[in-house]
Design a protein around this motif. Structure first.
Motif, PDB file in Angstrom:
ATOM      1  N   PRO A 170      -5.006  29.384  87.183  1.00 31.32           N
ATOM      2  CA  PRO A 170      -5.544  28.323  86.318  1.00 31.32           C
ATOM      3  C   PRO A 170      -7.003  28.060  86.660  1.00 31.32           C
ATOM      4  CG  PRO A 170      -4.253  27.354  88.079  1.00 31.32           C
ATOM      5  CD  PRO A 170      -4.070  28.856  88.192  1.00 31.32           C
ATOM      6  N   THR A 171      -7.789  27.686  85.676  1.00 34.78           N
ATOM      7  CA  THR A 171      -9.203  27.369  85.905  1.00 34.78           C
ATOM      8  C   THR A 171      -9.490  25.947  85.452  1.00 34.78           C
ATOM      9  OG1 THR A 171      -9.799  28.326  83.764  1.00 34.78           O
ATOM     10  CG2 THR A 171      -9.978  29.753  85.688  1.00 34.78           C
ATOM     11  N   ARG A 178     -19.396  24.573  86.731  1.00 30.56           N
ATOM     12  CA  ARG A 178     -18.760  25.794  87.225  1.00 30.56           C
ATOM     13  C   ARG A 178     -17.258  25.736  86.990  1.00 30.56           C
ATOM     14  NH1 ARG A 178     -19.504  29.963  90.878  1.00 30.56           N
ATOM     15  NH2 ARG A 178     -17.662  30.560  92.070  1.00 30.56           N
ATOM     16  N   LEU A 179     -16.678  26.878  86.636  1.00 28.75           N
ATOM     17  CA  LEU A 179     -15.234  26.978  86.495  1.00 28.75           C
ATOM     18  C   LEU A 179     -14.626  27.376  87.834  1.00 28.75           C
ATOM     19  CD1 LEU A 179     -14.816  28.768  83.047  1.00 28.75           C
ATOM     20  CD2 LEU A 179     -14.284  26.396  83.594  1.00 28.75           C
ATOM     21  N   HIS A 180     -13.673  26.597  88.306  1.00 35.52           N
ATOM     22  CA  HIS A 180     -13.010  26.864  89.578  1.00 35.52           C
ATOM     23  C   HIS A 180     -11.604  27.395  89.323  1.00 35.52           C
ATOM     24  CE1 HIS A 180     -16.232  24.953  91.827  1.00 35.52           C
ATOM     25  NE2 HIS A 180     -16.192  23.951  90.964  1.00 35.52           N
ATOM     26  N   THR A 181     -11.245  28.438  90.037  1.00 35.55           N
ATOM     27  CA  THR A 181      -9.957  29.102  89.852  1.00 35.55           C
ATOM     28  C   THR A 181      -9.053  28.843  91.052  1.00 35.55           C
ATOM     29  OG1 THR A 181     -11.059  30.859  88.599  1.00 35.55           O
ATOM     30  CG2 THR A 181      -8.831  31.309  89.373  1.00 35.55           C
ATOM     31  N   PHE A 182      -7.777  28.597  90.770  1.00 35.05           N
ATOM     32  CA  PHE A 182      -6.761  28.461  91.809  1.00 35.05           C
ATOM     33  C   PHE A 182      -5.773  29.616  91.675  1.00 35.05           C
ATOM     34  CE2 PHE A 182      -8.585  24.324  91.393  1.00 35.05           C
ATOM     35  CZ  PHE A 182      -8.513  23.739  92.651  1.00 35.05           C
ATOM     36  N   HIS A 183      -5.033  29.869  92.739  1.00 33.60           N
ATOM     37  CA  HIS A 183      -4.066  30.965  92.666  1.00 33.60           C
ATOM     38  C   HIS A 183      -2.909  30.632  91.734  1.00 33.60           C
ATOM     39  CE1 HIS A 183      -5.765  32.121  96.823  1.00 33.60           C
ATOM     40  NE2 HIS A 183      -6.249  32.932  95.905  1.00 33.60           N
ATOM     41  N   PHE A 184      -2.472  29.368  91.761  1.00 35.06           N
ATOM     42  CA  PHE A 184      -1.328  28.974  90.936  1.00 35.06           C
ATOM     43  C   PHE A 184      -1.486  27.536  90.431  1.00 35.06           C
ATOM     44  CE2 PHE A 184       0.294  31.565  94.538  1.00 35.06           C
ATOM     45  CZ  PHE A 184       0.599  32.723  93.831  1.00 35.06           C
ATOM     46  N   PHE A 186       1.479  24.878  89.882  1.00 40.05           N
ATOM     47  CA  PHE A 186       2.899  24.841  90.226  1.00 40.05           C
ATOM     48  C   PHE A 186       3.368  23.396  90.349  1.00 40.05           C
ATOM     49  CE2 PHE A 186       6.056  24.475  93.703  1.00 40.05           C
ATOM     50  CZ  PHE A 186       7.103  25.204  93.152  1.00 40.05           C
ATOM     51  N   ASP A 187       4.391  23.053  89.582  1.00 39.85           N
ATOM     52  CA  ASP A 187       5.015  21.735  89.692  1.00 39.85           C
ATOM     53  C   ASP A 187       3.994  20.599  89.603  1.00 39.85           C
ATOM     54  OD1 ASP A 187       7.318  20.151  89.927  1.00 39.85           O
ATOM     55  OD2 ASP A 187       7.066  19.937  92.102  1.00 39.85           O
ATOM     56  N   GLY A 188       3.048  20.739  88.680  1.00 40.07           N
ATOM     57  CA  GLY A 188       2.052  19.696  88.477  1.00 40.07           C
ATOM     58  C   GLY A 188       0.916  19.699  89.478  1.00 40.07           C
ATOM     59  N   MET A 189       0.833  20.746  90.310  1.00 39.18           N
ATOM     60  CA  MET A 189      -0.224  20.831  91.319  1.00 39.18           C
ATOM     61  C   MET A 189      -1.026  22.114  91.123  1.00 39.18           C
ATOM     62  SD  MET A 189       1.908  19.756  94.766  1.00 39.18           S
ATOM     63  CE  MET A 189       3.168  21.024  94.469  1.00 39.18           C
ATOM     64  N   LEU A 190      -2.275  22.081  91.591  1.00 39.61           N
ATOM     65  CA  LEU A 190      -3.087  23.291  91.672  1.00 39.61           C
ATOM     66  C   LEU A 190      -2.965  23.809  93.097  1.00 39.61           C
ATOM     67  CD1 LEU A 190      -6.194  21.966  89.734  1.00 39.61           C
ATOM     68  CD2 LEU A 190      -4.563  23.689  88.919  1.00 39.61           C
ATOM     69  N   VAL A 191      -2.590  25.080  93.234  1.00 37.79           N
ATOM     70  CA  VAL A 191      -2.227  25.623  94.545  1.00 37.79           C
ATOM     71  C   VAL A 191      -3.124  26.800  94.911  1.00 37.79           C
ATOM     72  CG1 VAL A 191      -0.384  26.631  95.945  1.00 37.79           C
ATOM     73  CG2 VAL A 191       0.177  24.945  94.167  1.00 37.79           C
ATOM     74  N   ILE A 204     -13.048  25.654  99.746  1.00 43.84           N
ATOM     75  CA  ILE A 204     -12.046  24.747  99.164  1.00 43.84           C
ATOM     76  C   ILE A 204     -12.602  23.330  99.062  1.00 43.84           C
ATOM     77  CG2 ILE A 204      -9.808  23.645  99.562  1.00 43.84           C
ATOM     78  CD1 ILE A 204      -8.893  26.304 100.829  1.00 43.84           C
ATOM     79  N   LEU A 205     -13.295  22.880 100.111  1.00 41.13           N
ATOM     80  CA  LEU A 205     -13.862  21.523 100.093  1.00 41.13           C
ATOM     81  C   LEU A 205     -14.924  21.373  99.005  1.00 41.13           C
ATOM     82  CD1 LEU A 205     -14.181  20.778 103.920  1.00 41.13           C
ATOM     83  CD2 LEU A 205     -12.432  19.933 102.333  1.00 41.13           C
ATOM     84  N   ARG A 206     -15.778  22.392  98.844  1.00 44.93           N
ATOM     85  CA  ARG A 206     -16.799  22.329  97.794  1.00 44.93           C
ATOM     86  C   ARG A 206     -16.151  22.302  96.414  1.00 44.93           C
ATOM     87  NH1 ARG A 206     -19.254  25.917 101.405  1.00 44.93           N
ATOM     88  NH2 ARG A 206     -18.542  27.737 100.231  1.00 44.93           N
ATOM     89  N   LYS A 207     -15.144  23.119  96.238  1.00 44.77           N
ATOM     90  CA  LYS A 207     -14.436  23.150  94.961  1.00 44.77           C
ATOM     91  C   LYS A 207     -13.780  21.804  94.672  1.00 44.77           C
ATOM     92  CE  LYS A 207     -10.800  25.937  94.811  1.00 44.77           C
ATOM     93  NZ  LYS A 207     -10.041  27.214  94.612  1.00 44.77           N
ATOM     94  N   THR A 208     -13.121  21.260  95.669  1.00 41.93           N
ATOM     95  CA  THR A 208     -12.437  19.972  95.505  1.00 41.93           C
ATOM     96  C   THR A 208     -13.423  18.858  95.183  1.00 41.93           C
ATOM     97  OG1 THR A 208     -10.713  20.684  97.062  1.00 41.93           O
ATOM     98  CG2 THR A 208     -10.899  18.320  96.624  1.00 41.93           C
ATOM     99  N   ALA A 209     -14.562  18.836  95.877  1.00 45.05           N
ATOM    100  CA  ALA A 209     -15.564  17.801  95.633  1.00 45.05           C
ATOM    101  C   ALA A 209     -16.119  17.907  94.213  1.00 45.05           C
ATOM    102  CB  ALA A 209     -16.690  17.923  96.652  1.00 45.05           C
TER     103      ALA A 209
END
Length: 263
Positions: A170-171, A178-184, A186-191, A204-209
């Motif tokens: 998911p992006t 910027r578009l950030h990509t996660f691996h999954f 899942f169950d309402g979460m980005l994983v 991960i911290l930069r993406k989260t911020a």
């Protein structure tokens, strides 16, 4: 003094003329005419492996179509991307749609615009391709070891909550654009699946911020590989826990009621 010609009129005359010479003059790209109505353009930009990014301009009665003719997915397949399942097209479709294009079922990225707006559409196309290149580089940069870990995480997530939906790559758009990509998803979460390393933790911290500044409220879960170097796992987990939820891989296995040898 010469008569002033509005920019829109210049753009319209350029598109109506539809010649390689004019296209090169206005855009600076190499091109060739495939037919009286279709031009193939090679840009100065490239994919991660150096292959040139190109596009096609087709003059139609209802406007001008800019497309990749399916070349982007063809290129990615050639690099080893598994796109046999169309659900894996999702991050590329999201990028295309963010820039006003559509990724259709045939694998073509395309959009249509009035003739006087072709320059804006070409700019959007280039922006979309460069975002796809960022995703391409991110995926190609994964070692076989981390790729195997991601597959293991997916297996145990399914076993933990078999009824929960799981989506690949998911992006989400951050405040920076910027578009950030996660691996999954899942169950309402980005994983994200992660091994303990300061570079990964920082990313991960930069993406989260960036996503937090954009107002995103979807929970983020990091599955941390804790099979080696327990001290490094503890340090990176403590840092990440200030902003996201962290689940040790060993705990995921216990939640799933499986073992690391099952997959």
């Amino acid at each position: 003094m010469g008569r002033h010609i509005p920019p829109a009129a210049i753009a319209r005359r350029f598109v109506l003329a539809m010649t390689c010479e004019r296209l090169i003059q206005h855009l600076g790209f190499e091109c060739r005419e495939l037919s009286p109505a279709v031009i193939s353009v090679a840009t100065p930009f490239s994919f991660a492996d150096g292959e040139a990014i190109g596009f096609y301009v087709e003059d139609r009665p209802n406007g001008v179509v800019v497309s990749d003719n399916g070349d982007t997915l063809f290129h990615l397949r050639g690099l080893g991307f598994d796109l046999s399942d169309r659900r894996r097209w999702r991050p590329f479709r999201q990028i295309a749609e963010l820039h006003g294009f559509k990724l259709n079922d045939s694998g073509e990225i395309a959009a249509i615009t009035p003739r006087e707006a072709i320059s804006q559409l070409v700019a959007k196309y280039i922006a979309a391709m460069l975002d796809i290149v960022d995703l391409e580089r991110e995926q190609l940069g994964m070692s076989e070891e981390i790729d195997q870990f991601i597959q293991e995480v997916e297996f145990h997530l399914h076993a933990w909550k078999p009824q929960a939906g799981l989506m690949h790559l998911p992006t989400v758009k951050g405040m920076s654009g910027r578009l950030h990509t996660f691996h999954f998803e899942f169950d309402g979460m980005l994983v994200d699946a992660a091994r303990p390393h300061s570079n990964k933790t920082g990313a991960i911290l930069r993406k989260t911020a960036d996503l937090g500044l954009a107002g995103m409220t979807t929970p983020i879960l990091i599955v941390m590989d804790d099979r080696e170097d327990q001290e490094r796992v503890r340090v990176e987990t403590d840092i990440l826990s200030s902003m996201v939820s962290v689940l040790a891989f060993s705990q995921l296995i216990r939640n799933a009621g499986t073992s690391s040898e099952t997959h």
